[in-house]
Design an enzyme around this catalytic site. Sequence first.
Site, PDB file in Angstrom:
ATOM      1  N   THR A   1       0.847  -1.196   0.000  1.00 16.25           N
ATOM      2  CA  THR A   1       0.000   0.000   0.000  1.00 16.25           C
ATOM      3  C   THR A   1       0.879   1.242   0.000  1.00 16.25           C
ATOM      4  OG1 THR A   1      -1.929   1.020   1.041  1.00 16.25           O
ATOM      5  CG2 THR A   1      -0.256   0.116   2.529  1.00 16.25           C
TER       6      THR A   1
ATOM      7  N   LYS B   1       3.809   1.595  -3.691  1.00 16.42           N
ATOM      8  CA  LYS B   1       3.302   0.829  -4.833  1.00 16.42           C
ATOM      9  C   LYS B   1       4.159   0.971  -6.094  1.00 16.42           C
ATOM     10  CE  LYS B   1      -1.563   0.584  -3.473  1.00 16.42           C
ATOM     11  NZ  LYS B   1      -2.964   0.788  -3.889  1.00 16.42           N
TER      12      LYS B   1
ATOM     13  N   ASN C   1       0.447  -3.759  -6.224  1.00 12.95           N
ATOM     14  CA  ASN C   1      -0.053  -3.887  -4.853  1.00 12.95           C
ATOM     15  C   ASN C   1      -0.025  -5.324  -4.339  1.00 12.95           C
ATOM     16  OD1 ASN C   1      -2.344  -4.917  -6.310  1.00 12.95           O
ATOM     17  ND2 ASN C   1      -3.594  -4.494  -4.497  1.00 12.95           N
TER      18      ASN C   1
ATOM     19  N   ASP D   1      -5.670  -4.117  -7.434  1.00  9.92           N
ATOM     20  CA  ASP D   1      -6.627  -3.025  -7.200  1.00  9.92           C
ATOM     21  C   ASP D   1      -7.608  -2.929  -8.363  1.00  9.92           C
ATOM     22  OD1 ASP D   1      -5.675  -2.158  -4.728  1.00  9.92           O
ATOM     23  OD2 ASP D   1      -4.195  -0.823  -5.631  1.00  9.92           O
TER      24      ASP D   1
ATOM     25  N   ALA E   1      -6.686  12.408 -10.679  1.00  9.51           N
ATOM     26  CA  ALA E   1      -5.543  12.017 -11.507  1.00  9.51           C
ATOM     27  C   ALA E   1      -4.392  11.517 -10.645  1.00  9.51           C
ATOM     28  CB  ALA E   1      -5.105  13.187 -12.380  1.00  9.51           C
TER      29      ALA E   1
ATOM     30  N   GLY F   1      -2.779   8.058  -8.252  1.00  5.61           N
ATOM     31  CA  GLY F   1      -2.402   6.688  -8.584  1.00  5.61           C
ATOM     32  C   GLY F   1      -3.586   5.793  -8.878  1.00  5.61           C
TER      33      GLY F   1
ATOM     34  N   GLY G   1     -16.452   1.902  -2.149  1.00  2.00           N
ATOM     35  CA  GLY G   1     -15.269   1.124  -2.504  1.00  2.00           C
ATOM     36  C   GLY G   1     -15.001  -0.095  -1.653  1.00  2.00           C
TER      37      GLY G   1
END
Length: 452
Positions: A68, A72, A93, A108, A133, A135, A251
């Site tokens: 994390t 990454k 990840n 991810d 914008a 990662g 999420g």
Amino acid sequence: MREIKGTTRVCGLIGNPVEHSISPIIHNSLSEIIGIDMVYANFKVEKDDVRDAICGAYALNIKGLNVTVPHKSAVIDCLVDIDPLAAAIGAVNTLVRVDGGYKGYNTDILGLERELEEEQLTIKGNTCIILGAGGAARAITFLCASRGASKVYILNRSLERAKKIADAVNEHARKEVVYALSINDYRNITENDCLCIQCTSVGLYPNVDDVIIKDNEFYKKISAGVDIIYNPATTRFMKLCMDNGKKAYNGLKMLLYQGICAYELWNGVTITKSQCNKIYTKMQANMAGNIILIGFMGSGKTSFGKWISKHKEMDFIDTDAYIEQQEKCCINEIFKTKGEEYFRDLETKTIRKLSKTLTNTVISVGGGLALRRENREIMKSMGEVVYLETAKHELIKRLSGSNNRPLLKGVDLSARIDELMSKREELYRDAATVIVNTTGRDFSSMYKDIVG
């Protein structure tokens, strides 16, 4: 607690910070459900120690790692192999042990893809809007382009950062499919029914009222919205989607499925939908942080609940008292005038409603609320479900002379407890994530059983 043996394999998470991560819940629960001899732990790693950490993990025979922030990208230089899409994205990840080191993947994006598939949201042939914008936005833009989106718009406050992602993805795709826009240029999007994925940290707890775009006109352009934030469970972005009649998702399932994908890579297994659902329920419960007390009448749910509330700075609610307040009528009167089935329906409506709003709360529920399967499943999604197991002689002592419990009126108390417990004991145990014996114990020692 599962037994740790000499054969137990180790996986874990590296990053900084990692203390808050709920990844151990995903992986250790999966190992327990499936029966794989593996444990998962969090490892805090400073940015200058990434290579040492990876080399050390391999030397220690660690089976695999999750990665994390902020590592990454830095971890890529430490790999012996990398998945092509992860290489294009520039972020990894998940590390899988191979000969000589680790191979890197980006689960991810696989996690998001599985969430979209489950919710029947299609990338192929559709227009996608990416907010942000960073990662995550870069990875998700690569996913959308590689899965056949007809067009992808990146909206960001810094147009230059959005253009960098667009250029990288278009070069990889060998065609112009991604277009960069300033965040305020969303009016230039002419397409409708777009899939919108919110990839910024705007709206993350505790700034729950923040949102990157407030204008309702924007939300009319989209068919559904996915926020990669999962705390709070319903962000302002999601609320605006729903206010405009559009579906919205957080999420948490992306987090679940990225972990599932990593676990499958490490262990060569396929996790079933039923097993995924069990883990998802545990994750929801952990996020809510509630303690739900269940048990027979007189088991001490209310008094123990108030003690926890006072000593652990949690809110408290008693579902019976809540129902009486809502109905403006005591439970005895509800049973007398409308019957037990009407009351049981009220219990279900109440726990369903509370499940959508309560966090950090101790909830004392009526002795019969656990009778319905739906109620048991809802409680498990709300937090730690604690069954207060109480000896019969204690129940008789506490309930003798009670005149406010409709199921005990005009009956032999001992026989009635036997009758009801013969039906309820198994259901209490089915609902519980923790069982606490209350007989002869003080509240402090009982609470230790809950927190472990």
